[in-house]
Motif scaffolding. Structure first.
Motif, PDB file in Angstrom:
ATOM      1  N   GLY A   1      39.773  -4.162 -31.798  1.00  0.00           N
ATOM      2  CA  GLY A   1      40.514  -5.013 -32.212  1.00  0.00           C
ATOM      3  C   GLY A   1      39.948  -5.543 -33.753  1.00  0.00           C
ATOM      4  O   GLY A   1      38.694  -5.439 -33.940  1.00  0.00           O
ATOM      5  N   GLY A   2      40.740  -6.209 -34.454  1.00  0.00           N
ATOM      6  CA  GLY A   2      40.600  -6.892 -35.794  1.00  0.00           C
ATOM      7  C   GLY A   2      40.597  -5.944 -37.005  1.00  0.00           C
ATOM      8  O   GLY A   2      40.689  -4.693 -36.657  1.00  0.00           O
ATOM      9  N   GLY A   3      40.069  -6.277 -38.021  1.00  0.00           N
ATOM     10  CA  GLY A   3      40.154  -5.492 -39.385  1.00  0.00           C
ATOM     11  C   GLY A   3      39.299  -6.501 -40.255  1.00  0.00           C
ATOM     12  O   GLY A   3      39.545  -7.762 -40.259  1.00  0.00           O
ATOM     13  N   PHE A   4      38.582  -5.954 -41.188  1.00  0.00           N
ATOM     14  CA  PHE A   4      38.246  -6.932 -42.450  1.00  0.00           C
ATOM     15  C   PHE A   4      38.681  -6.295 -43.631  1.00  0.00           C
ATOM     16  O   PHE A   4      39.556  -6.477 -44.293  1.00  0.00           O
ATOM     17  N   PHE A   5      37.646  -5.232 -44.371  1.00  0.00           N
ATOM     18  CA  PHE A   5      38.008  -4.745 -45.420  1.00  0.00           C
ATOM     19  C   PHE A   5      39.263  -4.078 -45.614  1.00  0.00           C
ATOM     20  O   PHE A   5      40.109  -3.911 -46.516  1.00  0.00           O
ATOM     21  N   GLU A   6      39.736  -3.531 -44.245  1.00  0.00           N
ATOM     22  CA  GLU A   6      41.171  -2.752 -44.271  1.00  0.00           C
ATOM     23  C   GLU A   6      42.033  -3.551 -44.181  1.00  0.00           C
ATOM     24  O   GLU A   6      43.407  -3.187 -43.997  1.00  0.00           O
ATOM     25  N   GLY A   7      42.058  -4.905 -43.639  1.00  0.00           N
ATOM     26  CA  GLY A   7      43.058  -5.873 -43.655  1.00  0.00           C
ATOM     27  C   GLY A   7      43.638  -5.703 -42.370  1.00  0.00           C
ATOM     28  O   GLY A   7      43.163  -5.299 -41.194  1.00  0.00           O
ATOM     29  N   GLY A   8      45.017  -5.814 -42.016  1.00  0.00           N
ATOM     30  CA  GLY A   8      45.622  -5.700 -40.617  1.00  0.00           C
ATOM     31  C   GLY A   8      46.521  -4.813 -40.452  1.00  0.00           C
ATOM     32  O   GLY A   8      46.935  -4.307 -41.588  1.00  0.00           O
ATOM     33  N   ASN A   9      47.135  -4.665 -39.423  1.00  0.00           N
ATOM     34  CA  ASN A   9      48.150  -3.531 -39.031  1.00  0.00           C
ATOM     35  C   ASN A   9      49.543  -4.441 -38.680  1.00  0.00           C
ATOM     36  O   ASN A   9      50.571  -3.713 -38.384  1.00  0.00           O
ATOM     37  N   THR A  10      49.466  -5.706 -38.411  1.00  0.00           N
ATOM     38  CA  THR A  10      50.536  -6.536 -37.807  1.00  0.00           C
ATOM     39  C   THR A  10      51.014  -7.598 -38.763  1.00  0.00           C
ATOM     40  O   THR A  10      52.328  -7.793 -38.801  1.00  0.00           O
ATOM     41  N   THR A  11      49.953  -8.192 -39.490  1.00  0.00           N
ATOM     42  CA  THR A  11      50.304  -8.999 -40.631  1.00  0.00           C
ATOM     43  C   THR A  11      49.471  -8.488 -41.583  1.00  0.00           C
ATOM     44  O   THR A  11      48.593  -7.470 -41.247  1.00  0.00           O
ATOM     45  N   PRO A  12      49.564  -8.788 -43.004  1.00  0.00           N
ATOM     46  CA  PRO A  12      48.530  -8.187 -43.944  1.00  0.00           C
ATOM     47  C   PRO A  12      47.205  -8.635 -43.511  1.00  0.00           C
ATOM     48  O   PRO A  12      46.318  -7.820 -43.901  1.00  0.00           O
ATOM     49  N   VAL A  13      46.642  -9.407 -42.544  1.00  0.00           N
ATOM     50  CA  VAL A  13      45.355  -9.582 -42.371  1.00  0.00           C
ATOM     51  C   VAL A  13      45.015  -9.710 -40.725  1.00  0.00           C
ATOM     52  O   VAL A  13      43.932  -9.602 -40.658  1.00  0.00           O
ATOM     53  N   ALA A  14      45.992  -9.468 -39.894  1.00  0.00           N
ATOM     54  CA  ALA A  14      45.659  -9.588 -38.656  1.00  0.00           C
ATOM     55  C   ALA A  14      45.989  -8.050 -38.085  1.00  0.00           C
ATOM     56  O   ALA A  14      47.038  -7.244 -38.009  1.00  0.00           O
ATOM     57  N   GLU A  15      45.058  -7.476 -37.140  1.00  0.00           N
ATOM     58  CA  GLU A  15      45.373  -6.586 -36.237  1.00  0.00           C
ATOM     59  C   GLU A  15      46.235  -6.954 -34.975  1.00  0.00           C
ATOM     60  O   GLU A  15      46.103  -8.038 -34.504  1.00  0.00           O
ATOM     61  N   PHE A  16      46.729  -5.853 -34.214  1.00  0.00           N
ATOM     62  CA  PHE A  16      47.673  -6.303 -33.252  1.00  0.00           C
ATOM     63  C   PHE A  16      47.185  -6.886 -32.299  1.00  0.00           C
ATOM     64  O   PHE A  16      47.653  -8.097 -31.664  1.00  0.00           O
ATOM     65  N   ASN A  17      45.929  -6.530 -31.462  1.00  0.00           N
ATOM     66  CA  ASN A  17      45.360  -7.106 -30.378  1.00  0.00           C
ATOM     67  C   ASN A  17      45.083  -8.671 -30.668  1.00  0.00           C
ATOM     68  O   ASN A  17      45.004  -9.408 -29.711  1.00  0.00           O
ATOM     69  N   ILE A  18      44.319  -8.725 -31.827  1.00  0.00           N
ATOM     70  CA  ILE A  18      43.966 -10.101 -31.978  1.00  0.00           C
ATOM     71  C   ILE A  18      45.051 -11.043 -32.314  1.00  0.00           C
ATOM     72  O   ILE A  18      45.251 -12.114 -31.826  1.00  0.00           O
ATOM     73  N   TYR A  19      46.074 -10.398 -33.034  1.00  0.00           N
ATOM     74  CA  TYR A  19      47.383 -11.240 -33.369  1.00  0.00           C
ATOM     75  C   TYR A  19      47.756 -11.580 -32.242  1.00  0.00           C
ATOM     76  O   TYR A  19      48.586 -12.689 -32.145  1.00  0.00           O
ATOM     77  N   VAL A  20      48.257 -10.720 -31.224  1.00  0.00           N
ATOM     78  CA  VAL A  20      49.009 -10.989 -30.043  1.00  0.00           C
ATOM     79  C   VAL A  20      48.427 -12.252 -29.246  1.00  0.00           C
ATOM     80  O   VAL A  20      49.040 -13.253 -28.756  1.00  0.00           O
ATOM     81  N   ASP A  21      46.810 -12.596 -29.165  1.00  0.00           N
ATOM     82  CA  ASP A  21      46.508 -13.760 -28.527  1.00  0.00           C
ATOM     83  C   ASP A  21      45.052 -14.007 -29.148  1.00  0.00           C
ATOM     84  O   ASP A  21      44.041 -13.860 -28.564  1.00  0.00           O
ATOM     85  N   PRO A  22      45.332 -14.825 -30.177  1.00  0.00           N
ATOM     86  CA  PRO A  22      44.180 -15.116 -30.853  1.00  0.00           C
ATOM     87  C   PRO A  22      43.370 -16.059 -30.450  1.00  0.00           C
ATOM     88  O   PRO A  22      42.328 -16.282 -30.671  1.00  0.00           O
ATOM     89  N   ASP A  23      43.908 -16.865 -29.285  1.00  0.00           N
ATOM     90  CA  ASP A  23      43.225 -17.844 -28.935  1.00  0.00           C
ATOM     91  C   ASP A  23      42.430 -17.394 -27.969  1.00  0.00           C
ATOM     92  O   ASP A  23      41.203 -17.739 -27.663  1.00  0.00           O
TER      93      ASP A  23
END
Ligand code: BDR
Ligand code: CA
Length: 311
Positions: free
Chosen positions: A152-174
């Motif tokens: 999960g996640g991404g930093f220099f690479e950015g995101g794959n679901t929003t410009p900054v969020a990776e899918f697994n983290i984006y779906v349930d950030p809490d």
């Protein structure tokens, strides 16, 4: 002694390869597979996990259905990547086995509380809803957790679901925030490393050449799955995100990372689900995760091919 693990998953073709890699590896003992709504909803993810156990004849591996929605938000799914079944690219038979009646969260808690001296390694390769729920409900499991190895996640690479969020983290950030703040030992496989763990056309040829039912199924699934990333990112193959987690447990030398502080954005509309990785240590905060950034791609693919061939 094989290392006891629980795979928490939302299959997903790359989840499928992660599960198969674990089942083909004597270094690991899969205590159970827990499912979480993510790539596709429940009960599809559970059906897919059962299909994969049946594909390998491993109907002894218990499958526990888990969360059908994130902790506080509506479910966001990824049929646009994985197809409507989640496992498009192969037509596996409808399972004859059924999932256990125990909920995934109860299974995780009970398994941790009953852990032997090796502890339990949790391998979440989908949204972190089940793991966070188990930790929140029974925090005494934390010392029994040897390691949580997260895709999960991404930093220099950015995101794959929003410009900054990776899918697994984006779906349930809490849920992700609960896990990263839990104090349990965390190893994180963000997009920065998984986007280097590509399966290329020549690798698919090797998998096809295995000539077994499992090899053919993997080649079919990955052939479907790669079309999305090849079109979207213009890369030569598909990233095997989730198998990185399992490959690391078998051969940690395949990966390089750094201990960092990682926090999860849960409020901002613009950057929700971002994993804020203090890669350069600018905050002076204590690290809470080993964050992976490099993979020996050739060694990783050799391992995947060799273990798939054993099934
Ligand atoms: C992650 O999202 C899912 O689509 C994959 O299975 C993987 O776990 C990659 O962002
Ligand atoms: Ca997944």
């Amino acid at each position: 002694m094989p290392r006891p693990i629980v795979i928490d998953t939302d299959p997903g073709q790359d989840d499928a390869v992660a599960i198969l890699l674990a089942l083909g590896s004597p270094e690991l003992e899969v205590l159970g597979i827990t499912t979480v709504a993510g790539n596709v909803p429940q009960p599809l993810v559970t059906t897919n996990a059962l299909k994969l156990c049946e594909l390998t004849g491993r109907t002894d591996i218990p499958v526990y259905p888990g969360a059908d929605a994130p902790l506080q938000r509506d479910l966001f799914t990824a049929e646009y990547v994985h197809g409507p079944t989640g496992l498009d690219g192969v037509d596996l038979p409808v399972p004859v086995t059924t999932a256990r009646s125990k909920h995934a969260i109860d299974f995780i808690i009970d398994t941790c509380l009953a852990a032997g001296p090796q502890g339990v390694t949790l391998c979440p390769v989908g949204p972190l809803t089940n793991i966070a729920s188990a930790i929140a409900r029974e925090p005494t499991i934390i010392p029994t957790i040897r390691e949580i190895v997260i895709m999960g996640g991404g930093f220099f690479e950015g995101g794959n679901t929003t410009p900054v969020a990776e899918f697994n983290i984006y779906v349930d950030p809490d849920a992700a925030a609960i896990v990263f703040n839990s104090g349990a030992p965390i190893t994180m496989f963000p997009l920065d490393v998984t986007h280097k763990a590509l399966v290329l056309p020549e690798d698919l040829d090797r998998i096809r050449a295995i000539g077994t039912t499992v090899g053919d199924a993997v080649a079919g699934m990955l052939g479907f799955y790669e079309r999305h990333d090849v079109e979207k990112y213009g890369i030569a193959g598909a990233p095997l995100h989730d198998p990185c987690v399992i490959a690391y447990l078998i051969d940690p030398e395949l990966f390089i990372g750094k201990a960092c502080r990682v926090d999860i954005e849960t409020d901002s509309e613009l950057t929700i689900g971002q994993t804020v990785v203090d890669w350069w240590g600018v905050t002076g905060s204590e690290a809470n995760a080993m964050v992976m950034s490099e993979v020996d791609r050739a060694g990783f693919i050799d391992l995947v091919v060799e273990r798939i061939a054993r099934l």
